[in-house]
Design an enzyme around this catalytic site. Structure first.
Site, PDB file in Angstrom:
ATOM      1  N   LYS A 169       0.862  -1.173   0.000  1.00 54.94           N
ATOM      2  CA  LYS A 169       0.000   0.000   0.000  1.00 54.94           C
ATOM      3  C   LYS A 169       0.903   1.228   0.000  1.00 54.94           C
ATOM      4  O   LYS A 169       1.600   1.492   0.967  1.00 54.94           O
ATOM      5  CB  LYS A 169      -0.908  -0.020   1.231  1.00 54.94           C
ATOM      6  CG  LYS A 169      -2.008   1.016   1.205  1.00 54.94           C
ATOM      7  CD  LYS A 169      -2.974   0.773   2.365  1.00 54.94           C
ATOM      8  CE  LYS A 169      -4.153   1.712   2.297  1.00 54.94           C
ATOM      9  NZ  LYS A 169      -5.089   1.506   3.427  1.00 54.94           N
ATOM     10  N   ASP A 197     -13.483   5.425  10.804  1.00 58.30           N
ATOM     11  CA  ASP A 197     -13.916   5.438   9.400  1.00 58.30           C
ATOM     12  C   ASP A 197     -14.476   4.075   9.014  1.00 58.30           C
ATOM     13  O   ASP A 197     -14.201   3.567   7.935  1.00 58.30           O
ATOM     14  CB  ASP A 197     -12.759   5.832   8.479  1.00 58.30           C
ATOM     15  CG  ASP A 197     -13.242   6.170   7.063  1.00 58.30           C
ATOM     16  OD1 ASP A 197     -14.421   6.554   6.899  1.00 58.30           O
ATOM     17  OD2 ASP A 197     -12.448   6.040   6.112  1.00 58.30           O
TER      18      ASP A 197
END
Length: 224
Positions: A20, A113
């Site tokens: 990532k 989130d």
């Protein structure tokens, strides 16, 4: 999105991993780099089978990257695109994710989130279903001794999170956000899993947040 992901194999072990990356255009943005590093630090504090593993963090040619567990399957968001779920199926999917977030809370980490895109429904290489894992602690709040760092990263007036799943206190950017904001987000997700719609919607951001802050959602029985 701050990052892009890809699947690669470790050159020595052959184990497949996901990388990532912080996108190059953000590599010189101190706030973006700190947020990216916080994802690794937060996830690294959690050792639980329902939270994606972070193996390492490094830098290459001026960009920062995470080495993560490679997952096969689909997001909960992809599953919900095909329609609402029966109650038993929804609970089977969501309870493992709740256990992962509970483990995060036990280490002082609040996700902040939670949404269907951040719940991954795993499958084994042969296609056998496995339990869900929670992804992306990139805007998580690390409590206690890390509080001062968090205050620097969450600027006054900045709203972080995905609006449909945000709690009223998160919309107000309250400094007192705690584990309950994740509990609220799970409630929104379960509502959507059962009805095919979120409890609050609006034609604009301001309309949406006003509903979240002051409104009452339609009862589940109205849609079931």
């Amino acid at each position: 999105s701050l990052v892009a992901s890809s699947g690669l194999s470790h050159t020595l072990t052959g184990k497949r991993v996901a990388l990532k990356w912080l996108r190059p255009e953000l590599a010189t943005n101190e706030a973006a780099v700190q947020r990216f590093m916080r994802e690794a630090q937060a996830a690294g504090r959690i050792d639980h089978p329902n939270v994606v593993d972070i193996y390492d963090v490094g830098q290459h040619q001026g960009s920062t990257f995470l080495v993560m567990e490679y997952l096969q399957g689909e997001t909960l968001s992809a599953l919900l695109d095909r329609g609402p779920l029966p109650v038993a199926t929804a609970l089977d999917v969501l309870l493992p994710a709740m256990r992962g977030v509970a483990a995060a809370h036990a280490t002082g980490v609040v996700h902040r989130d939670l949404k269907p895109d951040n719940i991954f429904l795993c499958r084994a290489p042969d296609g056998t279903p496995r339990e869900a894992k929670v992804l992306d602690f990139g805007i998580s709040k690390v409590s206690s001794r890390d509080a001062q760092v968090n205050l620097r990263l969450t600027r006054t007036g900045a709203v972080m999170g995905t609006p449909y799943y945000m709690s009223p206190e998160q919309i107000r950017d309250s400094a007192e956000i705690d584990q309950r904001t994740d509990v609220y987000s799970f409630g929104v997700i379960l509502y959507e899993m059962l009805t095919g719609r979120v409890p609050f919607d609006g034609e604009s951001y301001s309309s949406l947040v006003l509903q979240i802050a002051t409104g009452t959602p339609a009862p589940l029985r109205a849609f079931l």
